[in-house]
Design a protein around this motif. Sequence first.
Motif, PDB file in Angstrom:
ATOM      1  N   LYS A 145     -28.333 -17.482  30.660  1.00 38.79           N
ATOM      2  CA  LYS A 145     -29.730 -17.653  30.469  1.00 38.79           C
ATOM      3  C   LYS A 145     -30.552 -16.036  30.108  1.00 38.79           C
ATOM      4  N   ILE A 146     -30.191 -15.407  30.983  1.00 37.89           N
ATOM      5  CA  ILE A 146     -30.863 -14.051  30.802  1.00 37.89           C
ATOM      6  C   ILE A 146     -30.453 -13.339  29.540  1.00 37.89           C
TER       7      ILE A 146
ATOM      8  N   THR B  89     -33.568 -19.224  23.846  1.00 30.56           N
ATOM      9  CA  THR B  89     -33.175 -20.048  25.012  1.00 30.56           C
ATOM     10  C   THR B  89     -31.970 -19.968  25.415  1.00 30.56           C
ATOM     11  N   LEU B  90     -30.824 -20.252  24.644  1.00 29.53           N
ATOM     12  CA  LEU B  90     -29.467 -20.226  25.094  1.00 29.53           C
ATOM     13  C   LEU B  90     -28.534 -19.993  24.014  1.00 29.53           C
ATOM     14  N   VAL B  91     -27.854 -18.970  24.050  1.00 23.30           N
ATOM     15  CA  VAL B  91     -26.646 -18.535  23.144  1.00 23.30           C
ATOM     16  C   VAL B  91     -25.442 -19.033  23.527  1.00 23.30           C
ATOM     17  N   PRO B  92     -24.525 -19.389  22.942  1.00 19.64           N
ATOM     18  CA  PRO B  92     -23.161 -19.724  23.598  1.00 19.64           C
ATOM     19  C   PRO B  92     -22.449 -18.479  24.159  1.00 19.64           C
ATOM     20  N   VAL B  93     -21.804 -18.721  25.147  1.00 16.17           N
ATOM     21  CA  VAL B  93     -21.175 -17.573  25.944  1.00 16.17           C
ATOM     22  C   VAL B  93     -20.215 -16.743  25.224  1.00 16.17           C
ATOM     23  N   ARG B  94     -19.159 -17.468  24.301  1.00 20.24           N
ATOM     24  CA  ARG B  94     -18.330 -16.924  23.543  1.00 20.24           C
ATOM     25  C   ARG B  94     -19.046 -15.910  22.529  1.00 20.24           C
ATOM     26  N   LYS B  95     -20.230 -16.085  21.983  1.00 16.70           N
ATOM     27  CA  LYS B  95     -20.985 -15.326  20.872  1.00 16.70           C
ATOM     28  C   LYS B  95     -21.467 -13.941  21.999  1.00 16.70           C
ATOM     29  N   ILE B  96     -22.007 -14.158  23.156  1.00 14.90           N
ATOM     30  CA  ILE B  96     -22.460 -13.248  23.930  1.00 14.90           C
ATOM     31  C   ILE B  96     -21.455 -12.156  24.354  1.00 14.90           C
ATOM     32  N   LEU B  97     -20.002 -12.727  24.842  1.00 10.06           N
ATOM     33  CA  LEU B  97     -18.950 -12.026  25.085  1.00 10.06           C
ATOM     34  C   LEU B  97     -18.546 -11.174  23.900  1.00 10.06           C
TER      35      LEU B  97
ATOM     36  N   HIS C 228     -15.916 -13.112  31.428  1.00  6.38           N
ATOM     37  CA  HIS C 228     -16.796 -14.067  31.905  1.00  6.38           C
ATOM     38  C   HIS C 228     -18.227 -13.878  32.133  1.00  6.38           C
ATOM     39  N   ILE C 229     -19.013 -14.756  31.735  1.00  7.63           N
ATOM     40  CA  ILE C 229     -20.407 -14.806  31.934  1.00  7.63           C
ATOM     41  C   ILE C 229     -20.819 -15.917  32.765  1.00  7.63           C
TER      42      ILE C 229
END
Length: 199
Positions: A141-142, A151-159, A134-135
């Motif tokens: 944003k950070i 500015t904004l990367v999809p949560v799925r990619k970050i995870l 979970h993010i």
Amino acid sequence: MRDSSANSIYELLVIAILLQNATVRRTVQMMNALLEAFGTKVSFDSKSLFAMWRPEDLDHVSDEELRALKVGYRARFLKRLSDDFARGTVNDLELRTLDPDSARKKLLRLYGVGPETARILLYPACHRYARLDHIAPWQQKIYSRLLYNKTLVPVRKILGDLNQRYGDYASVAIDYVWEDLFWRHSRKPIPWLQKEIRL
């Protein structure tokens, strides 16, 4: 490398509740108001700090008194959480010994505790190192700025990227990322971070 937690689970939950839907600046304001009203001032080596109140110290405090400290809707969360700990519904030491799934389920039963708050607590309080699942939007944003310079990367990619890189120790790795980020910011302000946290 292992992080330590000097706070009780109750104290960590209070902090987590104050962080919900608030900037860091707003959280600090709410925490200072609560500490001045219910905390214990201690001094050492020419420095004064506040120790957190005990859950039972809020027994006779009304929602209205808490709201007067400008904590907003969090007043009812703080009141119910304090009641649960004061009555022994939640046992801090027992919770720390449970397996991660059981501890998470028990935390999610508490009023005002959602998936992100439970996840955050499993790491420092229960020493449960795990993959991220979970993010929160403010973290998104950070992470987007810090890890991708976007500015904004999809949560799925970050995870996916964090879990692929750090595996079962992603929660530990991310803690070090946050510590480093705020340490650097304290020495030389980072403009984009300042805009997000407003502290």
